[in-house]
Design a protein around this motif. Structure first.
Motif, short mmCIF file in Angstrom:
data_model
loop_
_atom_site.label_atom_id
_atom_site.label_comp_id
_atom_site.label_asym_id
_atom_site.label_seq_id
_atom_site.Cartn_x
_atom_site.Cartn_y
_atom_site.Cartn_z
N ASP A 101 0.83 -1.21 0.00
CA ASP A 101 0.00 0.00 0.00
C ASP A 101 0.87 1.26 0.00
O ASP A 101 0.57 2.26 -0.69
CB ASP A 101 -0.92 0.01 1.22
CG ASP A 101 -1.94 -1.11 1.17
OD1 ASP A 101 -2.19 -1.66 0.07
OD2 ASP A 101 -2.49 -1.47 2.25
N ALA A 102 1.96 1.25 0.79
CA ALA A 102 2.87 2.40 0.81
C ALA A 102 3.54 2.60 -0.56
O ALA A 102 3.70 3.75 -1.03
CB ALA A 102 3.92 2.20 1.90
N LEU A 103 3.94 1.52 -1.20
CA LEU A 103 4.56 1.60 -2.53
C LEU A 103 3.58 2.18 -3.55
O LEU A 103 3.96 3.02 -4.38
CB LEU A 103 5.02 0.21 -2.96
CG LEU A 103 5.73 0.12 -4.32
CD1 LEU A 103 7.04 0.92 -4.30
CD2 LEU A 103 6.02 -1.34 -4.67
N ALA A 104 2.35 1.75 -3.51
CA ALA A 104 1.35 2.28 -4.44
C ALA A 104 1.12 3.76 -4.22
O ALA A 104 0.92 4.54 -5.17
CB ALA A 104 0.05 1.50 -4.27
N GLU A 105 1.15 4.21 -2.96
CA GLU A 105 0.96 5.63 -2.65
C GLU A 105 2.11 6.46 -3.22
O GLU A 105 1.90 7.55 -3.79
CB GLU A 105 0.86 5.80 -1.13
CG GLU A 105 0.63 7.24 -0.71
CD GLU A 105 0.57 7.38 0.80
OE1 GLU A 105 0.48 8.52 1.29
OE2 GLU A 105 0.64 6.35 1.50
N VAL A 106 3.36 5.97 -3.07
CA VAL A 106 4.53 6.68 -3.59
C VAL A 106 4.47 6.76 -5.11
O VAL A 106 4.75 7.82 -5.72
CB VAL A 106 5.84 6.00 -3.13
CG1 VAL A 106 7.06 6.61 -3.85
CG2 VAL A 106 6.00 6.13 -1.64
N TRP A 107 4.09 5.67 -5.73
CA TRP A 107 4.00 5.64 -7.18
C TRP A 107 2.94 6.61 -7.70
O TRP A 107 3.15 7.31 -8.68
CB TRP A 107 3.73 4.23 -7.66
CG TRP A 107 3.47 4.12 -9.15
CD1 TRP A 107 2.31 3.82 -9.76
CD2 TRP A 107 4.40 4.35 -10.19
NE1 TRP A 107 2.43 3.82 -11.13
CE2 TRP A 107 3.74 4.15 -11.42
CE3 TRP A 107 5.77 4.73 -10.22
CZ2 TRP A 107 4.37 4.30 -12.67
CZ3 TRP A 107 6.38 4.87 -11.47
CH2 TRP A 107 5.68 4.65 -12.66
N THR A 108 1.82 6.66 -7.05
CA THR A 108 0.76 7.58 -7.46
C THR A 108 1.23 9.03 -7.34
O THR A 108 1.00 9.87 -8.24
CB THR A 108 -0.49 7.36 -6.59
OG1 THR A 108 -0.94 6.01 -6.73
CG2 THR A 108 -1.62 8.28 -7.03
N GLY A 109 1.89 9.35 -6.22
CA GLY A 109 2.41 10.71 -6.05
C GLY A 109 3.47 11.07 -7.07
O GLY A 109 3.50 12.20 -7.59
N TYR A 110 4.36 10.13 -7.39
CA TYR A 110 5.44 10.40 -8.35
C TYR A 110 4.86 10.63 -9.75
O TYR A 110 5.32 11.54 -10.47
CB TYR A 110 6.41 9.21 -8.38
CG TYR A 110 7.67 9.50 -9.14
CD1 TYR A 110 8.78 10.06 -8.50
CD2 TYR A 110 7.76 9.26 -10.52
CE1 TYR A 110 9.94 10.33 -9.21
CE2 TYR A 110 8.90 9.53 -11.23
CZ TYR A 110 10.01 10.07 -10.57
OH TYR A 110 11.16 10.36 -11.30
N CYS A 111 3.88 9.83 -10.12
CA CYS A 111 3.27 10.00 -11.44
C CYS A 111 2.60 11.38 -11.57
O CYS A 111 2.65 12.02 -12.64
CB CYS A 111 2.24 8.91 -11.70
SG CYS A 111 2.98 7.28 -11.96
N ALA A 112 1.96 11.85 -10.53
CA ALA A 112 1.30 13.17 -10.57
C ALA A 112 2.32 14.29 -10.73
O ALA A 112 2.13 15.23 -11.53
CB ALA A 112 0.48 13.36 -9.29
N VAL A 113 3.46 14.21 -9.99
CA VAL A 113 4.48 15.23 -10.09
C VAL A 113 5.16 15.18 -11.47
O VAL A 113 5.45 16.22 -12.09
CB VAL A 113 5.53 15.06 -8.96
CG1 VAL A 113 6.70 16.01 -9.16
CG2 VAL A 113 4.88 15.28 -7.62
#
Length: 361
Positions: free
Chosen positions: A40-52
């Motif tokens: 879940d933490a990995l998915a959150e980081v990936w979602t944030g990185y894609c947005a930036v």
């Protein structure tokens, strides 16, 4: 742009932290919730990185900055995919291990439960059932029988219904045994068998009447002796305690029984038919007295009227003519013969007279 670069740079160490935590997880001791938390933490980081990353590409003014952003995003994506695959495999391995452990534990629990049931069944089989009360078909036996059966068998969680039915049938005799003799020892037949017995014998009013009848049937002692006095005490104490346990120690129960025994058989039968259709709370002494009064009025009204007796007319009889009678005189003196002067025969019976000639007369 600088703000977006700083935000992207803050996300890159987070994936390194997740990777370090995952490297320390051992599949043989890992817990599913821990692995799922890292995913879940990995998915959150990936979602944030894609947005930036999307915002950076929108603000790029030359090709060099654009290519640099795409290159950095590719490196980050490779790390993300590798880490996600590792966590997914680890989660699957943990789930399989826990499933095997749970299955083994379930199988062990089932085996243990069956063993406990078998042990309890054998223990119950080893009990000398002759020392426990059996139900023969007497209302007075029902309460003590069912209380013991309920605690030892019915509420025993280690027994199956088929085993409960076995113990039920082996502790019945006489009329009670015949009542459920047609039911096979199967789990589905346990509740119907128990309900049949309750419908026949679990009758509080009849049980109370039997106790009162037993109390009143005690003989009158004509002399002092130990056995008679002890029997009087024991029976009286047992009946009173039984009625108290049934909450039927009030005088109405006694008076109702005594009065119902005083009426004639036909009236008692009608009373029994009446209370069979009534609720328990409706059967009172007042109800019985009203029934007796209604019964007396009904018998009075049903008596036929006595017919009036009439004297039939009789014609006067005519007087019968009197007939003239004749009078006969019978000699009552003893016979006497004038020839021989004897009194034992008449003249025509005299031998001397019969041999005389006409000239001698």
């Amino acid at each position: 742009m600088d703000k977006l670069f700083r935000e992207r740079k803050s996300l890159e160490p987070r994936i390194k932290q997740i990777s370090d935590v995952v490297a320390k997880i051992k599949p043989e001791v890992a817990v599913e919730v821990d692995v799922q938390t890292e995913l879940d933490a990995l998915a959150e980081v990936w979602t944030g990185y894609c947005a930036v990353h999307k915002k950076i590409l929108d603000h790029c003014e030359d090709d060099k900055a654009y290519e640099d952003a795409v290159h950095r995003q590719g490196d980050f994506e490779r790390c993300y995919i590798s880490l996600k695959n590792h966590l997914s495999k680890l989660l699957k391995a943990v789930k399989n291990r826990e499933h095997v452990t749970t299955s083994s534990s379930s199988q062990h629990d089932v085996i243990k439960q069956l063993a406990d049931q078998q042990t309890e069944f054998l223990r119950m089989m080893s009990i000398n059932m002759a020392t426990h009360p059996s139900l023969l078909g007497n209302y007075l036996e029902w309460q003590s029988f069912f209380n013991l059966f309920d605690s030892l068998v019915h509420k025993n969680p280690t027994l199956k219904n088929s085993q409960r039915l076995y113990f039920l049938k082996t502790n019945l005799a006489g009329e009670a045994a015949s009542l459920i003799s047609h039911l096979k020892i199967e789990a589905a037949n346990y509740q119907p068998a128990l309900q049949k017995l309750k419908a026949r014998y679990d009758k509080p009013r009849e049980i109370a009447n039997q106790h009162i009848k037993r109390f009143l049937a005690q003989p009158t002692l004509t002399s002092s002796f130990e056995h008679g006095l002890r029997s009087l005490h024991d029976v009286s104490d047992e009946v009173i305690r039984a009625l108290n346990a049934m909450d039927r120690e009030d005088r109405n129960a006694w008076l109702l029984f005594i009065l119902s025994e005083k009426v004639d058989p036909d009236t008692k039968q009608l009373w029994c038919q009446k209370i069979a259709e009534m609720e328990e709370a409706e059967i009172t002494l007042e109800c019985f007295l009203k029934f007796v009064e209604s019964r007396s009025f009904a018998l009075q009204s049903a008596q036929p009227a006595k017919p009036k007796t009439s004297v039939p007319f009789k014609e006067p009889s005519k007087p019968q003519p009197q007939s003239r009678g004749s009078t006969a005189f019978v000699a009552t003196n003893p016979p006497f013969c004038n020839v021989c002067s004897k009194q034992n025969h008449h003249l025509y019976q005299c031998g001397k007279f019969l041999h005389m000639s006409f000239n001698n007369i």
